[in-house]
Write a protein that holds these residues in place. Structure first.
Motif, PDB file in Angstrom:
ATOM      1  N   ARG A  83       0.828  -1.214   0.000  1.00 14.22           N
ATOM      2  CA  ARG A  83       0.000   0.000   0.000  1.00 14.22           C
ATOM      3  C   ARG A  83       0.863   1.264   0.000  1.00 14.22           C
ATOM      4  O   ARG A  83       0.330   2.370   0.045  1.00 14.22           O
ATOM      5  CB  ARG A  83      -0.896   0.046   1.240  1.00 14.22           C
ATOM      6  N   SER A 131       5.288 -11.524   0.795  1.00 12.84           N
ATOM      7  CA  SER A 131       3.829 -11.426   0.936  1.00 12.84           C
ATOM      8  C   SER A 131       3.315 -11.752   2.325  1.00 12.84           C
ATOM      9  O   SER A 131       2.262 -11.271   2.723  1.00 12.84           O
ATOM     10  CB  SER A 131       3.140 -12.376  -0.039  1.00 12.84           C
ATOM     11  N   LEU A 133       2.288 -11.688   5.890  1.00 14.37           N
ATOM     12  CA  LEU A 133       2.065 -10.493   6.705  1.00 14.37           C
ATOM     13  C   LEU A 133       1.961 -10.851   8.186  1.00 14.37           C
ATOM     14  O   LEU A 133       1.277 -11.814   8.507  1.00 14.37           O
ATOM     15  CB  LEU A 133       0.760  -9.806   6.260  1.00 14.37           C
ATOM     16  N   GLY A 164      -5.200  -5.542   9.908  1.00 17.11           N
ATOM     17  CA  GLY A 164      -5.441  -6.988  10.020  1.00 17.11           C
ATOM     18  C   GLY A 164      -4.191  -7.724  10.463  1.00 17.11           C
ATOM     19  O   GLY A 164      -4.219  -8.540  11.393  1.00 17.11           O
ATOM     20  N   ALA A 165      -3.062  -7.406   9.841  1.00 17.15           N
ATOM     21  CA  ALA A 165      -1.806  -8.112  10.140  1.00 17.15           C
ATOM     22  C   ALA A 165      -1.345  -7.860  11.567  1.00 17.15           C
ATOM     23  O   ALA A 165      -0.605  -8.666  12.136  1.00 17.15           O
ATOM     24  CB  ALA A 165      -0.725  -7.682   9.146  1.00 17.15           C
ATOM     25  N   ASN A 192      -6.435   0.903   7.226  1.00 19.10           N
ATOM     26  CA  ASN A 192      -7.362   1.306   6.146  1.00 19.10           C
ATOM     27  C   ASN A 192      -8.763   0.729   6.373  1.00 19.10           C
ATOM     28  O   ASN A 192      -9.582   0.704   5.465  1.00 19.10           O
ATOM     29  CB  ASN A 192      -6.795   0.927   4.771  1.00 19.10           C
ATOM     30  N   TRP A 194     -10.113  -2.081   6.656  1.00 15.05           N
ATOM     31  CA  TRP A 194     -10.514  -3.392   6.142  1.00 15.05           C
ATOM     32  C   TRP A 194      -9.280  -4.281   6.045  1.00 15.05           C
ATOM     33  O   TRP A 194      -8.200  -3.803   5.688  1.00 15.05           O
ATOM     34  CB  TRP A 194     -11.148  -3.282   4.742  1.00 15.05           C
ATOM     35  N   HIS A 261      -9.530  -4.901  -2.362  1.00 11.14           N
ATOM     36  CA  HIS A 261      -8.278  -5.386  -1.791  1.00 11.14           C
ATOM     37  C   HIS A 261      -7.174  -5.430  -2.860  1.00 11.14           C
ATOM     38  O   HIS A 261      -6.029  -5.091  -2.613  1.00 11.14           O
ATOM     39  CB  HIS A 261      -8.514  -6.778  -1.199  1.00 11.14           C
TER      40      HIS A 261
HETATM   41  C1  TPP Z   1       0.506 -14.790   6.812  1.00 13.66           C
HETATM   42  C2  TPP Z   1      -0.465 -14.335   5.755  1.00 13.66           C
HETATM   43  N1  TPP Z   1      -1.747 -14.776   5.795  1.00 13.66           N
HETATM   44  C3  TPP Z   1      -2.628 -14.404   4.833  1.00 13.66           C
HETATM   45  C4  TPP Z   1      -2.237 -13.572   3.811  1.00 13.66           C
HETATM   46  C5  TPP Z   1      -3.222 -13.175   2.715  1.00 13.66           C
HETATM   47  N2  TPP Z   1      -3.564 -11.758   2.805  1.00 13.66           N
HETATM   48  C6  TPP Z   1      -2.951 -10.858   2.028  1.00 13.66           C
HETATM   49  S1  TPP Z   1      -3.435  -9.302   2.366  1.00 13.66           S
HETATM   50  C7  TPP Z   1      -4.489  -9.823   3.563  1.00 13.66           C
HETATM   51  C8  TPP Z   1      -5.293  -8.829   4.342  1.00 13.66           C
HETATM   52  C9  TPP Z   1      -4.383  -7.963   5.156  1.00 13.66           C
HETATM   53  O1  TPP Z   1      -5.112  -6.950   5.788  1.00 13.66           O
HETATM   54  P1  TPP Z   1      -4.381  -5.740   6.473  1.00 13.66           P
HETATM   55  O2  TPP Z   1      -3.249  -6.229   7.305  1.00 13.66           O
HETATM   56  O3  TPP Z   1      -5.426  -4.943   7.171  1.00 13.66           O
HETATM   57  O4  TPP Z   1      -3.726  -4.932   5.281  1.00 13.66           O
HETATM   58  P2  TPP Z   1      -4.448  -4.285   3.996  1.00 13.66           P
HETATM   59  O5  TPP Z   1      -4.482  -5.364   2.943  1.00 13.66           O
HETATM   60  O6  TPP Z   1      -5.790  -3.821   4.397  1.00 13.66           O
HETATM   61  O7  TPP Z   1      -3.542  -3.177   3.602  1.00 13.66           O
HETATM   62  C10 TPP Z   1      -4.474 -11.199   3.673  1.00 13.66           C
HETATM   63  C11 TPP Z   1      -5.282 -11.978   4.627  1.00 13.66           C
HETATM   64  C12 TPP Z   1      -0.876 -13.131   3.814  1.00 13.66           C
HETATM   65  N3  TPP Z   1      -0.402 -12.325   2.861  1.00 13.66           N
HETATM   66  N4  TPP Z   1      -0.018 -13.517   4.791  1.00 13.66           N
END
Ligand code: TPP
Length: 346
Positions: A83, A131, A133, A164-165, A192, A194, A261
């Protein structure tokens, strides 16, 4: 929790209080325009079938990314995410290299060897992301620990994650170690609102995800991530504190995800009104208004915007001229050699 100063002061007074001038604010605005322009062209390239894989952007996050990066120093290391294109732009990555990365060309920072948004250029202090997170957050902590071990005093690491992370174990482990050792690092949560299709109320039970800072013995600051100056102010202060040995801060930028997303997601689950509210808070429009109040003329604005357009046309041509990598070199530079690993540590 601390909250950053209000944005309601006279624009010139506000800039002066931050130690900035109008030119600095214009540079931020231009970087935000370049950021959005890169990603808008990315969408076109994707529709033209020129970008392999999916495609992610940070529309709505430009103010936060540019605001944070503007408060870093050249010697710092940064671990931004998909982002945060504004971070790459502000640190000086030429747009043609981003386009080349999008298209898997040899001119991209990974020379066609990694995902289209896995961008990093260590010569600009930016570590390329993976990737998983928030796997880059402990990497940032490791960098900060290395400064401490090497006694590098005016150096700070910056590590990003989403709302989320911030619920995952790597967040806890990274933040806890940094807090215990009072390491020179600033954590940025891009909230953000979501996490893919998961709304905030299913992501964390505190008012703000950064409120968990208390549990680590740290401070958090919540800022309006659509205002680059508010972000800049909070991050500059957090950096000063971190390098003075007073410990890390979690800076939470409340931003907007003005798109799905990623390109494969039409965001059907986001209430329509939210998109309308977000459009009214567009960080670029907001910064433009601020600058007009600070004395920028409409003509000057037009000149900046057309300059950005010209730059991106030229940069896209340059990227299109960059060849795909020679397949016989696919593994070159991908693995570290035994010689490269032959450091005192190993
Ligand atoms: C360990 C892990 N689990 C699942 C994913 C799949 N995934 C990619 S982005 C995402 C959502 C992340 O949300 P957030 O942290 O709020 O960041 P945003 O995408 O909103 O910027 C997910 C579940 C991942 N990349 N890494």
């Amino acid at each position: 929790m601390a909250t950053a100063a209000s944005a309601e002061t006279d624009p010139r007074t506000r800039l002066r209080a931050l130690g900035l001038d109008r030119e600095d604010a214009v540079t931020m605005y231009r970087n935000m325009l370049v950021t959005r322009g890169i990603e808008e062209r990315g969408h076109i390239l994707f529709r033209q079938g020129k970008i392999p894989g999916s495609f992610y952007t940070g529309r709505g996050n430009e103010g936060a990314a540019v605001g944070v990066a503007s408060a870093t120093k050249p010697q710092d290391h940064l671990c931004p995410l998909q982002r945060d294109m504004g971070v790459h732009v502000t640190r000086g990555l030429e747009p043609w290299r981003v386009f080349a990365q999008y298209m898997g060309r040899s001119g991209g920072p990974t020379r066609g060897r990694d995902g289209n948004v896995h961008i990093g250029d260590i010569s600009l202090g930016i570590v390329g992301m993976v990737s998983h997170l928030p796997a880059m957050l402990p990497v940032g902590v490791g960098l900060a620990l290395s400064y401490r071990i090497k006694n590098e005093r005016d150096r700070c690491a910056f590590a990003w994650c989403g709302d989320g992370a911030s619920a995952r174990g790597d967040f806890h482990e990274g933040v806890n170690l940094a807090a215990v050792r009072k390491l020179p690092i600033v954590f940025i949560i891009d909230n953000n609102q979501w996490a893919y299709s998961t709304p905030s109320n299913l992501g964390y039970a505190t008012e703000h995800p950064s409120d968990r800072a208390k549990g680590y013995g740290l401070q958090n600051v919540v800022v309006d991530g659509t205002d680059p100056l508010e972000v800049y102010e909070a991050v500059k202060e957090a950096r000063d504190k971190a390098v003075a040995g007073e410990g890390p801060t979690i800076v939470e930028c409340v931003t907007l995800r003005m798109e799905g997303h990623a390109v494969h997601d039409d965001a059907f689950y986001v209430p329509k009104e939210d998109f309308e509210t977000w459009a009214a808070k567009d960080p670029i429009e907001r910064t433009r208004k601020f600058l007009l109040e600070a004395g920028m003329s409409e003509d000057e604005d037009e000149e900046i915007r057309s300059g950005v357009k010209r730059l991106l046309v030229e940069q896209l041509d340059k990227a299109e001229a960059s060849p795909l990598p020679d397949p016989s070199t696919a593994t070159t530079g991908v693995y570290a050699s035994p010689e490269e690993l032959d450091t005192p540590h190993h």
